[in-house]
Design an enzyme around this catalytic site. Structure first.
Site, PDB file in Angstrom:
ATOM      1  N   GLU A  92      22.112 -29.108 -34.634  1.00  0.00           N
ATOM      2  CA  GLU A  92      22.570 -27.864 -35.273  1.00  0.00           C
ATOM      3  C   GLU A  92      23.149 -28.162 -36.662  1.00  0.00           C
ATOM      4  O   GLU A  92      22.849 -27.452 -37.630  1.00  0.00           O
ATOM      5  CB  GLU A  92      23.620 -27.214 -34.380  1.00  0.00           C
ATOM      6  N   HIS A 150      22.706 -31.606 -29.160  1.00  0.00           N
ATOM      7  CA  HIS A 150      22.351 -30.249 -29.598  1.00  0.00           C
ATOM      8  C   HIS A 150      23.158 -29.849 -30.818  1.00  0.00           C
ATOM      9  O   HIS A 150      22.626 -29.363 -31.819  1.00  0.00           O
ATOM     10  CB  HIS A 150      22.593 -29.265 -28.445  1.00  0.00           C
ATOM     11  N   ASN A 151      24.474 -30.068 -30.760  1.00  0.00           N
ATOM     12  CA  ASN A 151      25.330 -29.690 -31.883  1.00  0.00           C
ATOM     13  C   ASN A 151      25.043 -30.535 -33.120  1.00  0.00           C
ATOM     14  O   ASN A 151      25.124 -30.042 -34.246  1.00  0.00           O
ATOM     15  CB  ASN A 151      26.800 -29.823 -31.488  1.00  0.00           C
ATOM     16  N   LYS A 207      24.685 -31.685 -24.922  1.00  0.00           N
ATOM     17  CA  LYS A 207      25.281 -30.626 -25.760  1.00  0.00           C
ATOM     18  C   LYS A 207      25.740 -31.200 -27.095  1.00  0.00           C
ATOM     19  O   LYS A 207      25.598 -30.562 -28.138  1.00  0.00           O
ATOM     20  CB  LYS A 207      26.460 -29.984 -25.026  1.00  0.00           C
ATOM     21  N   SER A 215      26.066 -23.275 -24.946  1.00  0.00           N
ATOM     22  CA  SER A 215      25.732 -22.991 -26.336  1.00  0.00           C
ATOM     23  C   SER A 215      25.270 -21.548 -26.505  1.00  0.00           C
ATOM     24  O   SER A 215      24.654 -20.972 -25.614  1.00  0.00           O
ATOM     25  CB  SER A 215      24.624 -23.928 -26.823  1.00  0.00           C
TER      26      SER A 215
END
Length: 487
Positions: free
Chosen positions: A192, A188-189, A185, A131
């Site tokens: 986001e 995380h996205n 991940k 990232s």
């Protein structure tokens, strides 16, 4: 190691791949590179004429032969079928103990499968989230590796050298087996997506709910970036609002309000449904992008129903109070977003038998990545204080923050409703918070309805959990007539 052998090889020389390569060579590693298009490789090498640590190859056999053992091959290619095609081509060229690394945004279930399949062939697989975008790849990304743990020691020096640093610690550590790295991940996205939507809604409230000019909004976000909301996304929002078009007007006003997406937010929502975790804010953020894509329909609907309310006339004191309310609503909702993300990771860890270090994950996100912020330090501290923490919301820091923001949070959402400003993320975060801290929800009625039309049974508050009852709602004429099921 032979002097002419590369430390690692990278396949896929789009911008992310190129920047990771340059990051590696900056840190003293020799890197072999390969791209399906020879032209791309030629252009990259031509742009780096003095870089003696770059080794270009134009066929996979030579590329693999140019790597030191254990061979480490990192794929920076399009997720899905392309990754599998390259793996199929590489496996016959590799030896037992060699390592394939997928650094793209792959679905975690694919990484689960690839880890198992390659293990059977004696090849170690790592599925790693990376990232930070192009800038992060070049100067220090957040790296989230998972897969076969036997591969970690071989790639650890490279990954931790090129990763971003927070408090002098690398924003990279082993996440867990199989698809754990890509799962983290993915979450995380998803967070986001939530952060971006929350900021967009806050901007919408200021610009069109309050009638502030773009420059006024810019000043607000710049100020907010100096406090508890200090983060990369708040920082770039302030920067975006500075930009003017050719006519001197705010560039953001000329950008079409139809958002794209690449799928990781959707994957987060799908996983939350599969695991039964109420990741409502992230899911609403995905749907907000879907709604934005209905541009033509929205134009017709506004003409049909009428425009939203005009901004009210506000005195300086009222304006200041509303901005404080929006600030607190954004901050509280951000807490909810992370709490939901951590709830999802915790449930996935149970489902897939992953041993996730939640404090370390927060550290990995503190630098290099898109959701990096000072806020993450408090998450790390919360898990250091209580590694068995059931939910971030009950950690002292976050409990106090939510209580302090509560009244203003509601004020901001009420203002949005009054002004007909859609705030799906801010509102769903508040609804989740109210639901999470409510001991008695109306799900008893849902269970009664399910039992009435489908004999799905229900539990009772005056019986042990796991004891199920069914009522003959129609034939009993309102009288209690239940059957007990022990499970």
């Amino acid at each position: 190691m032979a002097a002419d052998k590369a430390d690692i090889g990278l396949i896929g020389l789009a911008v992310m791949g190129q920047n990771l390569v340059l990051n590696m060579t900056d840190h003293g590693f020799k890197v072999a590179v390969y791209n399906r298009s020879r032209q791309k490789t030629d252009e990259f090498i031509a742009a780096e004429p003095d870089n003696e640590k770059l080794f270009p190859y134009f066929d996979l056999e030579s590329f693999v032969a140019g790597l030191s053992a254990p061979r480490k091959v990192m794929l920076m290619v399009k997720a899905g079928e392309v990754v599998d095609l390259f793996i199929d081509q590489l496996v016959p060229l590799l030896e037992e103990g060699d390592i394939i690394i997928d650094g793209g945004n792959s679905l975690y279930t694919d990484s689960n499968r690839r880890t198992a399949e390659l293990k059977d062939k004696g090849i170690y697989f790592i599925g790693s989230g990376v990232s930070g975008g192009e800038e992060g790849a070049r100067h220090g990304p957040s790296i989230m590796p998972g897969g076969n743990p036997l591969a970690w020691e071989a790639v650890k020096p490279i990954f931790q050298s090129i990763a971003a640093k927070a408090d002098e610690q690398p924003c990279c550590d082993w996440v867990g087996d199989g698809g754990a790295g890509h799962y983290v991940k993915m979450v995380h996205n998803g967070i986001e997506y939530g952060d971006m939507q929350l900021i967009a809604e806050s901007y919408h409230l200021m610009r069109y709910g309050m009638g502030l000019a773009a420059d006024e909004c810019q000043a607000v976000f710049a100020e907010w970036n100096q406090g508890v909301l200090d983060s990369y996304l708040i920082e770039i929002t302030a920067e975006i609002l500075k930009f003017k078009d050719e006519g001197g007007e705010p560039l953001v006003d000329k950008i079409l309000d139809a958002a794209g997406q690449k799928g990781t937010g959707k994957w987060t929502g799908i996983s939350s449904l599969e695991l039964g975790m109420p990741v409502t804010l992230i899911t609403e953020s995905v749907y907000a992008r879907c709604l934005s894509a209905l541009k033509d329909e929205r134009i017709k609907a506004e003409a049909h129903f009428g425009k939203p309310s005009a901004p009210p006339s506000l005195g300086e004191q009222e304006k200041s109070e509303l901005l404080n309310a929006i600030h607190d609503a954004l901050y509280a909702s951000k807490i909810i977003s992370y709490a939901q993300g951590y709830m999802l990771m915790t449930e996935a860890a149970k489902e897939f038998a992953w041993s996730l270090n939640y404090g370390a994950i927060a550290l990995m996100w503190r630098g290099g990545c898109i959701i990096r912020s000072t806020f993450l330090g408090e998450i790390k501290a919360a898990y250091e204080k209580d590694p068995q923490l059931t939910n971030l919301l009950v950690a002292d820091f976050f409990t106090s923050a939510l209580k302090d923001a509560d009244a203003n949070w509601r004020k901001a959402v009420i203002f949005a409703i009054q002004q007909q400003i859609p705030t799906p993320a801010l509102s769903s975060a508040l609804a989740f918070f109210d639901g999470y801290k409510t001991a008695n929800l109306p799900a008893n009625m849902l269970q009664a309805q399910r039992d009435y039309f489908g004999a799905h049974t229900y539990e009772r508050v005056d019986a042990p959990r796991g004891t199920y009852f069914h009522t003959d709602w129609i034939q009993s004429g309102g009288r209690i007539s239940s059957t007990t099921y022990e499970v």
